[in-house]
Scaffold this motif. Structure first.
Motif, short mmCIF file in Angstrom:
data_model
loop_
_atom_site.label_atom_id
_atom_site.label_comp_id
_atom_site.label_asym_id
_atom_site.label_seq_id
_atom_site.Cartn_x
_atom_site.Cartn_y
_atom_site.Cartn_z
N LEU A 31 -15.40 -4.96 -30.33
CA LEU A 31 -15.96 -3.61 -30.36
C LEU A 31 -14.96 -2.61 -30.95
O LEU A 31 -15.36 -1.68 -31.67
N GLN A 32 -13.70 -2.82 -30.65
CA GLN A 32 -12.66 -1.95 -31.20
C GLN A 32 -12.62 -2.07 -32.72
O GLN A 32 -12.49 -1.06 -33.43
N LEU A 33 -12.74 -3.30 -33.23
CA LEU A 33 -12.76 -3.52 -34.68
C LEU A 33 -13.97 -2.83 -35.31
O LEU A 33 -13.85 -2.16 -36.35
N GLU A 34 -15.13 -3.00 -34.69
CA GLU A 34 -16.34 -2.40 -35.25
C GLU A 34 -16.26 -0.87 -35.23
O GLU A 34 -16.71 -0.21 -36.18
N TYR A 35 -15.68 -0.33 -34.19
CA TYR A 35 -15.54 1.13 -34.11
C TYR A 35 -14.67 1.65 -35.25
O TYR A 35 -15.00 2.65 -35.91
N THR A 36 -13.55 0.95 -35.50
CA THR A 36 -12.66 1.37 -36.60
C THR A 36 -13.34 1.20 -37.94
O THR A 36 -13.26 2.08 -38.81
N ALA A 37 -14.04 0.08 -38.12
CA ALA A 37 -14.72 -0.18 -39.39
C ALA A 37 -15.81 0.84 -39.67
O ALA A 37 -16.04 1.24 -40.82
N SER A 38 -16.50 1.31 -38.62
CA SER A 38 -17.62 2.24 -38.80
C SER A 38 -17.18 3.59 -39.38
O SER A 38 -17.99 4.34 -39.93
N LYS A 39 -15.89 3.90 -39.26
CA LYS A 39 -15.38 5.15 -39.80
C LYS A 39 -15.23 5.10 -41.31
O LYS A 39 -15.09 6.15 -41.96
N HIS A 40 -15.25 3.88 -41.87
CA HIS A 40 -14.97 3.75 -43.30
C HIS A 40 -16.08 3.06 -44.08
O HIS A 40 -16.11 3.13 -45.31
N LEU A 41 -16.98 2.38 -43.39
CA LEU A 41 -18.02 1.61 -44.07
C LEU A 41 -19.39 2.25 -43.85
O LEU A 41 -19.63 2.94 -42.86
N SER A 42 -20.29 1.97 -44.78
CA SER A 42 -21.67 2.47 -44.66
C SER A 42 -22.41 1.71 -43.58
O SER A 42 -22.00 0.61 -43.17
#
Length: 444
Positions: free
Chosen positions: A188-199
């Motif tokens: 979940l931590q990875l997805e949260y970080t990724a969501s800031k940069h990916l569509s």
């Protein structure tokens, strides 16, 4: 032209014959060096030769650096035999730098996300995960199977790479529930970080791994694991499963048509069960028919880091290796004081150049409820022979790759005997990850 199976049988047979000739050396437990007077058990020609060779010289000799020392022919023959029969340990390619392995195509190539998979991961583990994920994803493509189960997944670092970066449907199975919970949190931590940069579209393409708890005691248990529809067939992987767990995974691969491939790196061979119907060694019918015994101490030393050890010897960086002599000297004192204290579980102490034997003994015995023996003078006298202790340990270690070879090739042969494809390759850098061979089996 020999077939793959014939070549393996010949190599295993010859390796076991060499091991049988040198069981006496493999089974000289360094802990008992002074108690059982191990030095006198070496052939006289070896005693005369090695008592005048420095540890640095011995490291060079075992690393095949030319020497001016006149070596016993029996020793030369042994080293040549071990070299010719053992699996090669040099990794296939050293072109990739560790820091670059996980920066390629990470999360759609976004530069700010290239380090997502490196958080919370030590250097050794990074190296293993990077290379293991490349091997697994390649085998998955060859096997036309986009699902993978990692047994002994820990914090889920490997399945996280395979799922989010390599686009595989991945499941991690771990026996410790606290590790599983932490793995889910890291996802979940990875997805949260990724969501800031990916569509949102890119985020929707992610395959979130699943994490399950199970303690595996038989290969049939894996048939009972509840997996989603996307994982009706899957590959099975294990990155350093301990003891019998590796053989259990291999047996499941052989017996279950749903498992399309296996990638497994063995570890902790001293914990293998070597007797009974469901033993972890031997596996193959061929090896079962040979004089195949591998003692606990021989399997234990086969797990030691020979490449790192020899490098330390060659660089004249072996003062810390004196701890073997300290422990062996303390063992004689304990056994003389009370034979029941033989192999007592003393505290592990790192050697220091400034540490006296009395200081070492005081710390080592701090957890034992026994009065401290006062005869430190004998220990100090024994320690003057520390080079012999290091030499004996090194001579035993020279045989370690051959023991590991027998164990690993037995597993490969077992898979081949069941009509499946199997190969073994050194993939990791042995100076970072000593158990560096990956067994790859495929059901094509």
């Amino acid at each position: 032209m020999y077939s793959q199976e014939e070549t393996l049988r010949s190599t295993i047979d010859k390796s076991l014959k060499v091991i049988r000739l040198y069981d006496w050396l493999l089974n000289l437990y360094v802990l008992d060096f002074f108690v059982d007077n191990h030095w006198t058990k070496l052939p006289l020609s070896w005693q005369e030769c090695f008592q005048n060779i420095t540890p640095q010289d011995l490291g060079n000799i075992l690393s095949e650096v030319p020497t001016k020392h006149v070596l016993p022919l029996s020793f030369i023959s042994l080293i040549k035999a071990v070299k010719s029969l053992s699996l090669p340990r040099d990794k296939i390619s050293n072109k990739n730098k560790i820091g670059l392995l996980l920066s390629e195509d990470i999360c759609n190539g976004h530069p700010r996300l290239k380090n997502l998979f490196l958080k919370h991961v030590k250097l050794k583990k990074r190296h293993e995960i990077c290379l293991m994920s490349k091997v697994v994803s390649g085998v998955a493509v060859e096997s036309k199977c986009d699902a993978v189960v990692d047994f002994g997944s820990g914090l889920g670092h490997l399945v996280r790479v395979l799922a989010y970066n390599n686009n595989l449907y991945a499941a991690g199975i771990e026996c410790q529930s606290q590790l599983t919970e932490e793995a889910r949190r890291l996802d979940l931590q990875l997805e949260y970080t990724a969501s800031k940069h990916l569509s949102e579209k890119n985020m929707s393409n992610f395959h979130r791994p699943i994490h399950l708890n199970m303690t595996l005691t038989s290969n049939t248990q894996l048939d009972e694991v509840s997996l989603p529809e996307t994982m009706k067939s899957y590959g099975l992987i294990g990155l350093h499963p301990c003891g019998d767990l590796g053989p259990l995974l291999i047996k499941h691969f052989v017996n279950c048509d749903k498992v399309k491939y296996i990638c497994v790196v063995g570890c902790c061979f001293m914990k293998l069960t070597c007797e009974g119907k469901d033993c972890g060694y031997p596996l193959s019918e061929f090896v079962k028919g040979l004089n195949n015994e591998l003692s606990y101490v021989s399997r234990e030393i086969s797990c030691h880091a020979i490449d790192i050890y020899l490098e330390r010897l060659r660089k004249d960086n072996y003062d810390n290796l004196k701890v073997h002599a300290y422990r062996a000297a303390l063992e004689r004192i304990l056994v003389d004081y009370d034979p029941k204290l033989k192999h007592a579980p003393v505290r592990n102490i790192k050697h220091s150049d400034t540490m006296t034997f009395q200081q070492y003994s005081t710390q080592a015995l701090s957890r034992l409820n026994i009065p401290l023996p006062a005869c430190f003078a004998r220990g100090e006298a024994d320690l003057r022979q520390w080079r012999r202790v290091v030499t004996l340990y090194t001579l035993r270690l020279a045989l370690a790759p051959l023991v590991e070879t027998v164990i690993l090739l037995d597993r490969v042969l077992y898979i081949l005997e069941h009509g499946l494809s199997c190969e073994i390759h050194p993939v990791f850098d042995p100076k970072l990850s000593p158990r560096n061979h990956i067994i790859v089996g495929k059901r094509l």
